[in-house]
Motif scaffolding. Structure first.
Motif, PDB file in Angstrom:
ATOM      1  N   LYS A   2     -10.957  13.570 -12.633  1.00 49.59           N
ATOM      2  CA  LYS A   2     -10.850  12.851 -11.370  1.00 49.59           C
ATOM      3  C   LYS A   2     -10.138  11.522 -11.572  1.00 49.59           C
ATOM      4  O   LYS A   2     -10.095  10.987 -12.670  1.00 49.59           O
ATOM      5  N   GLN A   3      -9.608  11.017 -10.480  1.00 51.94           N
ATOM      6  CA  GLN A   3      -8.822   9.781 -10.524  1.00 51.94           C
ATOM      7  C   GLN A   3      -9.653   8.607 -11.029  1.00 51.94           C
ATOM      8  O   GLN A   3      -9.191   7.821 -11.840  1.00 51.94           O
ATOM      9  N   TRP A   4     -10.897   8.482 -10.565  1.00 50.83           N
ATOM     10  CA  TRP A   4     -11.721   7.347 -10.981  1.00 50.83           C
ATOM     11  C   TRP A   4     -12.075   7.420 -12.458  1.00 50.83           C
ATOM     12  O   TRP A   4     -12.239   6.399 -13.118  1.00 50.83           O
ATOM     13  N   GLN A   5     -12.158   8.626 -13.017  1.00 52.19           N
ATOM     14  CA  GLN A   5     -12.432   8.777 -14.436  1.00 52.19           C
ATOM     15  C   GLN A   5     -11.242   8.326 -15.272  1.00 52.19           C
ATOM     16  O   GLN A   5     -11.408   7.689 -16.314  1.00 52.19           O
ATOM     17  N   LYS A   6     -10.046   8.658 -14.803  1.00 55.89           N
ATOM     18  CA  LYS A   6      -8.839   8.210 -15.503  1.00 55.89           C
ATOM     19  C   LYS A   6      -8.735   6.691 -15.476  1.00 55.89           C
ATOM     20  O   LYS A   6      -8.466   6.068 -16.500  1.00 55.89           O
ATOM     21  N   VAL A   7      -8.969   6.134 -14.306  1.00 61.56           N
ATOM     22  CA  VAL A   7      -8.865   4.676 -14.160  1.00 61.56           C
ATOM     23  C   VAL A   7      -9.918   3.972 -14.999  1.00 61.56           C
ATOM     24  O   VAL A   7      -9.629   2.991 -15.686  1.00 61.56           O
ATOM     25  N   SER A   8     -11.154   4.469 -14.980  1.00 64.99           N
ATOM     26  CA  SER A   8     -12.212   3.818 -15.762  1.00 64.99           C
ATOM     27  C   SER A   8     -11.955   3.951 -17.263  1.00 64.99           C
ATOM     28  O   SER A   8     -12.240   3.023 -18.021  1.00 64.99           O
TER      29      SER A   8
END
Length: 88
Positions: A2-8
């Protein structure tokens, strides 16, 4: 992933990189700025530098351990992700 996992993940690695750089620059600059008085015994000066470098190595060791821990956790997570896709 997911996008938030990549960003985090990117943010976590960026923070570690900034902390690593800051600690390295601090220890490099601080060791150059230690002033030893001319009348001080040579053994005292050597002891001061030895204690300083032992503490520096210990602190940098903690950062290296944190880096390895995060890398291993990310690797395990991605490995599970890949095996889930391969079994489908």
């Amino acid at each position: 992933m997911k996008q938030w996992q990549k960003v985090s993940g990117i943010i976590a690695l960026a923070v570690l990189a900034i902390i690593n750089s800051a600690v390295f620059l601090f220890h490099l600059q601080y060791s150059a700025s230690i002033y030893i008085l001319p009348g001080v015994d040579t053994h005292e000066a050597i002891e001061t530098m030895r204690i300083y470098y032992q503490n520096a190595i210990l602190e940098i060791g903690y950062l290296v351990l944190a880096n390895y821990l995060i890398i291993v956790l990310l690797f395990i997570y991605l490995w599970q992700k890949v095996t889930m896709f391969a079994s489908d």
